[in-house]
Design a protein around this motif. Structure first.
Motif, PDB file in Angstrom:
ATOM      1  N   TRP A  77       0.117  -9.694   6.913  1.00 54.06           N
ATOM      2  CA  TRP A  77       0.850  -8.647   7.607  1.00 54.06           C
ATOM      3  C   TRP A  77       2.197  -8.338   6.970  1.00 54.06           C
ATOM      4  O   TRP A  77       3.002  -7.612   7.565  1.00 54.06           O
ATOM      5  CB  TRP A  77       1.090  -9.047   9.063  1.00 54.06           C
ATOM      6  CG  TRP A  77      -0.150  -9.116   9.895  1.00 54.06           C
ATOM      7  CD1 TRP A  77      -1.352  -8.539   9.651  1.00 54.06           C
ATOM      8  CD2 TRP A  77      -0.289  -9.808  11.134  1.00 54.06           C
ATOM      9  NE1 TRP A  77      -2.243  -8.832  10.655  1.00 54.06           N
ATOM     10  CE2 TRP A  77      -1.617  -9.608  11.581  1.00 54.06           C
ATOM     11  CE3 TRP A  77       0.564 -10.574  11.914  1.00 54.06           C
ATOM     12  CZ2 TRP A  77      -2.091 -10.145  12.767  1.00 54.06           C
ATOM     13  CZ3 TRP A  77       0.086 -11.118  13.094  1.00 54.06           C
ATOM     14  CH2 TRP A  77      -1.226 -10.895  13.516  1.00 54.06           C
ATOM     15  N   GLU A  78       2.500  -8.870   5.781  1.00 53.67           N
ATOM     16  CA  GLU A  78       3.817  -8.661   5.193  1.00 53.67           C
ATOM     17  C   GLU A  78       4.111  -7.175   4.995  1.00 53.67           C
ATOM     18  O   GLU A  78       5.174  -6.686   5.354  1.00 53.67           O
ATOM     19  CB  GLU A  78       3.950  -9.384   3.847  1.00 53.67           C
ATOM     20  CG  GLU A  78       3.930 -10.885   3.938  1.00 53.67           C
ATOM     21  CD  GLU A  78       2.542 -11.462   3.735  1.00 53.67           C
ATOM     22  OE1 GLU A  78       1.573 -10.692   3.544  1.00 53.67           O
ATOM     23  OE2 GLU A  78       2.430 -12.687   3.787  1.00 53.67           O
ATOM     24  N   LEU A  79       3.146  -6.457   4.411  1.00 46.88           N
ATOM     25  CA  LEU A  79       3.350  -5.029   4.143  1.00 46.88           C
ATOM     26  C   LEU A  79       3.492  -4.248   5.441  1.00 46.88           C
ATOM     27  O   LEU A  79       4.358  -3.372   5.555  1.00 46.88           O
ATOM     28  CB  LEU A  79       2.205  -4.468   3.303  1.00 46.88           C
ATOM     29  CG  LEU A  79       2.323  -2.989   2.927  1.00 46.88           C
ATOM     30  CD1 LEU A  79       3.562  -2.768   2.066  1.00 46.88           C
ATOM     31  CD2 LEU A  79       1.088  -2.527   2.202  1.00 46.88           C
ATOM     32  N   ASP A  80       2.676  -4.565   6.438  1.00 46.76           N
ATOM     33  CA  ASP A  80       2.765  -3.863   7.715  1.00 46.76           C
ATOM     34  C   ASP A  80       4.134  -4.056   8.355  1.00 46.76           C
ATOM     35  O   ASP A  80       4.704  -3.114   8.911  1.00 46.76           O
ATOM     36  CB  ASP A  80       1.685  -4.350   8.677  1.00 46.76           C
ATOM     37  CG  ASP A  80       0.285  -3.960   8.224  1.00 46.76           C
ATOM     38  OD1 ASP A  80       0.174  -2.977   7.476  1.00 46.76           O
ATOM     39  OD2 ASP A  80      -0.660  -4.649   8.616  1.00 46.76           O
ATOM     40  N   LEU A  81       4.664  -5.252   8.278  1.00 46.35           N
ATOM     41  CA  LEU A  81       5.983  -5.506   8.859  1.00 46.35           C
ATOM     42  C   LEU A  81       7.078  -4.753   8.104  1.00 46.35           C
ATOM     43  O   LEU A  81       8.023  -4.250   8.701  1.00 46.35           O
ATOM     44  CB  LEU A  81       6.293  -6.997   8.881  1.00 46.35           C
ATOM     45  CG  LEU A  81       5.534  -7.798   9.921  1.00 46.35           C
ATOM     46  CD1 LEU A  81       5.847  -9.267   9.786  1.00 46.35           C
ATOM     47  CD2 LEU A  81       5.874  -7.317  11.310  1.00 46.35           C
ATOM     48  N   ARG A  82       6.945  -4.689   6.774  1.00 45.45           N
ATOM     49  CA  ARG A  82       7.935  -3.926   6.006  1.00 45.45           C
ATOM     50  C   ARG A  82       7.866  -2.445   6.350  1.00 45.45           C
ATOM     51  O   ARG A  82       8.876  -1.775   6.462  1.00 45.45           O
ATOM     52  CB  ARG A  82       7.727  -4.142   4.518  1.00 45.45           C
ATOM     53  CG  ARG A  82       8.235  -5.490   4.062  1.00 45.45           C
ATOM     54  CD  ARG A  82       8.169  -5.599   2.590  1.00 45.45           C
ATOM     55  NE  ARG A  82       6.775  -5.827   2.229  1.00 45.45           N
ATOM     56  CZ  ARG A  82       6.329  -6.002   1.006  1.00 45.45           C
ATOM     57  NH1 ARG A  82       7.164  -5.958   0.005  1.00 45.45           N
ATOM     58  NH2 ARG A  82       5.061  -6.215   0.774  1.00 45.45           N
ATOM     59  N   ASP A 109      -0.477   3.864   2.019  1.00 48.39           N
ATOM     60  CA  ASP A 109      -0.658   3.576   0.590  1.00 48.39           C
ATOM     61  C   ASP A 109       0.578   3.911  -0.244  1.00 48.39           C
ATOM     62  O   ASP A 109       0.483   4.517  -1.310  1.00 48.39           O
ATOM     63  CB  ASP A 109      -1.869   4.324   0.038  1.00 48.39           C
ATOM     64  CG  ASP A 109      -3.165   3.825   0.630  1.00 48.39           C
ATOM     65  OD1 ASP A 109      -3.226   2.636   0.975  1.00 48.39           O
ATOM     66  OD2 ASP A 109      -4.111   4.625   0.751  1.00 48.39           O
ATOM     67  N   GLY A 110       1.744   3.542   0.240  1.00 49.31           N
ATOM     68  CA  GLY A 110       2.976   3.750  -0.510  1.00 49.31           C
ATOM     69  C   GLY A 110       3.555   5.151  -0.404  1.00 49.31           C
ATOM     70  O   GLY A 110       4.533   5.465  -1.071  1.00 49.31           O
ATOM     71  N   ARG A 111       2.963   6.008   0.399  1.00 50.79           N
ATOM     72  CA  ARG A 111       3.442   7.388   0.558  1.00 50.79           C
ATOM     73  C   ARG A 111       4.062   7.534   1.944  1.00 50.79           C
ATOM     74  O   ARG A 111       3.387   7.390   2.956  1.00 50.79           O
ATOM     75  CB  ARG A 111       2.281   8.361   0.402  1.00 50.79           C
ATOM     76  CG  ARG A 111       2.719   9.800   0.391  1.00 50.79           C
ATOM     77  CD  ARG A 111       1.527  10.715   0.062  1.00 50.79           C
ATOM     78  NE  ARG A 111       1.613  11.865   0.908  1.00 50.79           N
ATOM     79  CZ  ARG A 111       0.863  12.106   1.965  1.00 50.79           C
ATOM     80  NH1 ARG A 111      -0.086  11.286   2.305  1.00 50.79           N
ATOM     81  NH2 ARG A 111       1.043  13.193   2.683  1.00 50.79           N
ATOM     82  N   LEU A 136      15.112   2.327  -0.487  1.00 53.70           N
ATOM     83  CA  LEU A 136      14.044   1.647   0.243  1.00 53.70           C
ATOM     84  C   LEU A 136      13.466   0.483  -0.560  1.00 53.70           C
ATOM     85  O   LEU A 136      13.070  -0.530   0.008  1.00 53.70           O
ATOM     86  CB  LEU A 136      12.950   2.640   0.631  1.00 53.70           C
ATOM     87  CG  LEU A 136      13.359   3.703   1.666  1.00 53.70           C
ATOM     88  CD1 LEU A 136      12.259   4.739   1.822  1.00 53.70           C
ATOM     89  CD2 LEU A 136      13.699   3.064   2.986  1.00 53.70           C
ATOM     90  N   ALA A 137      13.439   0.601  -1.881  1.00 53.23           N
ATOM     91  CA  ALA A 137      12.969  -0.505  -2.727  1.00 53.23           C
ATOM     92  C   ALA A 137      13.930  -1.684  -2.634  1.00 53.23           C
ATOM     93  O   ALA A 137      13.496  -2.846  -2.623  1.00 53.23           O
ATOM     94  CB  ALA A 137      12.820  -0.042  -4.169  1.00 53.23           C
ATOM     95  N   THR A 144       7.050  -0.840  -2.366  1.00 49.71           N
ATOM     96  CA  THR A 144       6.609  -0.607  -0.990  1.00 49.71           C
ATOM     97  C   THR A 144       6.472   0.893  -0.747  1.00 49.71           C
ATOM     98  O   THR A 144       5.468   1.354  -0.230  1.00 49.71           O
ATOM     99  CB  THR A 144       7.603  -1.218   0.017  1.00 49.71           C
ATOM    100  OG1 THR A 144       7.722  -2.606  -0.264  1.00 49.71           O
ATOM    101  CG2 THR A 144       7.124  -1.034   1.437  1.00 49.71           C
ATOM    102  N   VAL A 145       7.499   1.650  -1.117  1.00 55.58           N
ATOM    103  CA  VAL A 145       7.455   3.108  -0.999  1.00 55.58           C
ATOM    104  C   VAL A 145       7.408   3.673  -2.411  1.00 55.58           C
ATOM    105  O   VAL A 145       8.364   3.550  -3.167  1.00 55.58           O
ATOM    106  CB  VAL A 145       8.695   3.649  -0.242  1.00 55.58           C
ATOM    107  CG1 VAL A 145       8.648   5.159  -0.167  1.00 55.58           C
ATOM    108  CG2 VAL A 145       8.764   3.053   1.149  1.00 55.58           C
ATOM    109  N   ALA A 146       6.278   4.281  -2.777  1.00 52.87           N
ATOM    110  CA  ALA A 146       6.108   4.839  -4.113  1.00 52.87           C
ATOM    111  C   ALA A 146       6.474   6.315  -4.166  1.00 52.87           C
ATOM    112  O   ALA A 146       6.991   6.802  -5.178  1.00 52.87           O
ATOM    113  CB  ALA A 146       4.670   4.639  -4.584  1.00 52.87           C
ATOM    114  N   SER A 147       6.218   7.042  -3.078  1.00 48.17           N
ATOM    115  CA  SER A 147       6.536   8.472  -3.060  1.00 48.17           C
ATOM    116  C   SER A 147       6.932   8.890  -1.645  1.00 48.17           C
ATOM    117  O   SER A 147       6.538   8.261  -0.667  1.00 48.17           O
ATOM    118  CB  SER A 147       5.342   9.304  -3.535  1.00 48.17           C
ATOM    119  OG  SER A 147       4.270   9.183  -2.630  1.00 48.17           O
TER     120      SER A 147
END
Length: 176
Positions: A77-82, A109-111, A136-137, A144-147
């Motif tokens: 759940w690391e990504l979901d929490l971020r 998906d990073g968007r 955000l990075a 985490t946030v690509a676009s």
């Protein structure tokens, strides 16, 4: 020759040496000393073996922070929490002024999709997209946030109300 405590008390000398041990213990207690230390590596009879000492395991009470960290990592759940950190901490991540005029809508998906309250703010945030991604990075981790996609305000719906057209798409000279 001086007499020992056993001779003073009328004890006879025993061949097993118990009288000598008692005398030594009494003289040590009277002097306030400590008993002799055991040799290292020796354990008394009945003492637990080295491998059976009480060590903490999963059945013992644990700190909440460690338990939650382990749960989050086990479930992935690391990504979901971020991501939810973006939505919950939006004003602290981007600043009060930008947060007053924009809100994050979705993240997939990073968007990240942002909605602004005016077209002027949408244009401004499109120009600030590289700085927002870098910020955000720093806060959430690289990648985490690509676009970021910035959308303007929602236009009014012409499907109901006095200006609706029954079989048409409504007026096209406004908001489109």
């Amino acid at each position: 020759m001086a007499q020992g405590p056993a001779e003073d008390e009328g004890e006879e000398h025993r061949t097993d040496g118990l009288d000598l041990a008692r005398r030594a213990a009494r003289s040590l207690a009277a002097a306030g000393g400590e008993p002799a230390r055991r040799r290292p590596g020796r354990r008394p009879t009945g003492a637990p073996k080295a491998g059976r000492r009480g060590r903490p395991d999963d059945r013992d009470p644990q700190l909440l922070d460690g338990s939650l960290s382990r749960l989050v990592s086990d479930r992935g759940w690391e990504l979901d929490l971020r991501v939810h950190g973006i939505f919950g901490r939006w004003p602290t991540l981007v600043g009060e002024e930008i947060a007053a005029h924009s809100t994050p809508e979705t993240f997939d998906d990073g968007r990240l999709v942002l909605r602004t309250d005016s077209t002027a703010w949408a244009t401004q945030l499109r120009l600030l997209t590289p700085q927002l991604i870098a910020r955000l990075a720093d806060e959430l981790g690289a990648g985490t946030v690509a676009s970021i996609e910035v959308l303007g305000p929602h236009g009014p719906s012409w499907r109901k109300g006095p200006r609706s057209v029954r079989d048409g798409r409504g007026p096209r000279d406004t908001y489109g």
